[in-house]
Enzyme design. Sequence first.
Site, PDB file in Angstrom:
ATOM      1  N   GLY A 189       0.824  -1.216   0.000  1.00 25.78           N
ATOM      2  CA  GLY A 189       0.000   0.000   0.000  1.00 25.78           C
ATOM      3  C   GLY A 189       0.852   1.257   0.000  1.00 25.78           C
ATOM      4  CG  ASP A 249      -0.546   0.724  -3.869  1.00 32.74           C
ATOM      5  OD1 ASP A 249      -0.459   1.462  -2.856  1.00 32.74           O
ATOM      6  OD2 ASP A 249      -1.653   0.399  -4.363  1.00 32.74           O
ATOM      7  CB  ILE A 250      -3.420  -2.861  -5.969  1.00 37.04           C
ATOM      8  CG1 ILE A 250      -4.126  -3.952  -6.763  1.00 37.04           C
ATOM      9  CG2 ILE A 250      -4.195  -1.562  -5.980  1.00 37.04           C
ATOM     10  CD1 ILE A 250      -5.349  -4.490  -6.079  1.00 37.04           C
ATOM     11  CE  LYS A 294      -6.745  -1.066   9.318  1.00 34.85           C
ATOM     12  NZ  LYS A 294      -5.364  -1.387   8.953  1.00 34.85           N
ATOM     13  CG  LEU A 298       1.643   3.610  -5.184  1.00 33.23           C
ATOM     14  CD1 LEU A 298       1.007   3.436  -6.560  1.00 33.23           C
ATOM     15  CD2 LEU A 298       2.996   4.296  -5.325  1.00 33.23           C
ATOM     16  N   GLY A 299      -0.191   5.097  -0.949  1.00 33.55           N
ATOM     17  CA  GLY A 299      -1.247   5.787  -0.207  1.00 33.55           C
ATOM     18  C   GLY A 299      -0.738   6.961   0.611  1.00 33.55           C
ATOM     19  CD  GLN A 300      -3.402  10.770   4.796  1.00 42.90           C
ATOM     20  OE1 GLN A 300      -4.269   9.933   5.070  1.00 42.90           O
ATOM     21  NE2 GLN A 300      -3.330  11.935   5.403  1.00 42.90           N
ATOM     22  CE1 TYR A 321      -9.498   1.073   7.981  1.00 41.31           C
ATOM     23  CE2 TYR A 321     -10.509   2.705   9.424  1.00 41.31           C
ATOM     24  CZ  TYR A 321      -9.389   2.188   8.789  1.00 41.31           C
ATOM     25  OH  TYR A 321      -8.161   2.792   8.965  1.00 41.31           O
TER      26      TYR A 321
END
Length: 321
Positions: free
Chosen positions: A8, A33-34, A146, A10-12, A142
Site C-alpha cells: 500500500g 501497491d496494487i 481492523k 502509494l497511499g497517504q 473497516y
Amino acid sequence: MANILITGALGQVGSELIDFLLASYSGTIYATDIHKESTLKSNPSVKYAVLDVRNREMVENIIGENDIDEVYHLASILSASGEKDPYMAYNVNLTGTVNVLNASVTRGVKKVFIPSTIGVFGPEVQKEKAPRRHASIPTTIYGITKAAGEMLFQYYYNKYNIDVRSLRYPGLLSYKVAPTAGTTDYAVDMIKHAASGNSYECYLKDDTRLPMMYMPDAMNSTLHLMTAPAENIRVRTSYNVMSYSFTPRELENELRELNPEFRVVYKPDFRQSIADSWPWSIDVTDAINDWEFKPVFDLKNTVSDMFQNYRKFSEKLNPPD
Ligand code: NAD
Ligand code: AKB
C-alpha cells in the site's frame, strides 16, 4: 542494512513513510501497491513492484525472493470506501493481513508493522480518553476487520513468536498525498481549501470531535515503536496514539486566523454516522510508558505548517504576475 517491504506504498501513509525510512535505514525498500504505475519520486534505494495483498502466492514470492527483513503492511480499505464495498474491505483488510503474517513467518521476516485505527472503537466506548483495552464493538466493516486484525497480530506473536508491532492511528493530517478513502479526510481537505482561497463544504457536522495527529509525528512514532527493544513492547494488539482532538468548527476558526475570508458550509453525509461511532479522544498512557511516545506538533503548528505548504505548492502552480 535491512531490506524492507511496504504494501500500500502509494497511499497517504506509505508515500510519506518511504522518506522517513530512507533517512534512517540503509538497504533496499521494496515499495508495492496494487496500481501498475508508481507515483513515487525515483530513488536508487526504492524499487517499485505491483503486489495485490489478497494474492497469497504473490505475497510469499516478493518476501522470499527479496530477502525481506521488515514489513510495513499498509495496504487497506479505509472507513468510507469500506462502507461502499464491505466485501472488498473484508478481503483486503483480513485476507491481506493473514497473507502478510503467514509469509512473514514462513520466510523468516524479523519485524512486521501493521497500523490499526481509532475505527476499532464502537459507539458504546467512553468518548473521552477511550481506553486501549476497549470493550466495545465496532459498527463499520473497516473497524470490524481492523479489530480482528489486532487479534491476529497478538495470535501470530504468541503462536509463531513473530515480532508484530502496531499503532492505532487517529485521523492523520498531511499535505503530500491527499487522503481519499476515510472519514477524517475532511480536515486535510478543509486546510487545503482555506490555503487555496476557496470555501469548503464539509461532510461532517460542525461539532463532530475526533482525535488526530500530524504525519511527521505519526511517522516518527512508528519508527520509534519499531526500534524500541522487544521487551518494552508489552502490547501486541495495538497501542493508542493521538496528538489532539478538534471539531470541524474549531478547525474552521483556526483557519480563519490565517485566511479571514474562509467560509465552511456543513452538509453531513453517510460519513457522519461513522464519525459518531468513534471516540473524541483515546488514552495514550501505555504508549508513553512503554516506548516514550511524545508527539511534538500541536494543532496550531500543524495547521500553520500545512497551510504554508499548500500555499507554496499553489504558488508554484500559479506564480504571481
Ligand atoms: P490509503 O487509502 O491512502 O492507501 C492504501 C493503499 O492500499 C492505496 O495506495 C491502495 O492502492 C492500496 N491497496 C488497496 N487494495 C490493495 C490490495 N488489494 N493490494 C495492495 N494494495 C492495495 O490509506 P492510508 O491512509 O495510507 O492508510 C495506510 C494504513 O494506515 C491503513 O492500514 C489504515 O487503516 C491506517 N490508518 C490510516 C489513517 C489515516 O488517517 N490515513 C488513520 C488510521 C489508520
Ligand atoms: C479513516 O477515516 O478511515 C481513517 C482512520 C481514522 O482510520 N483516517
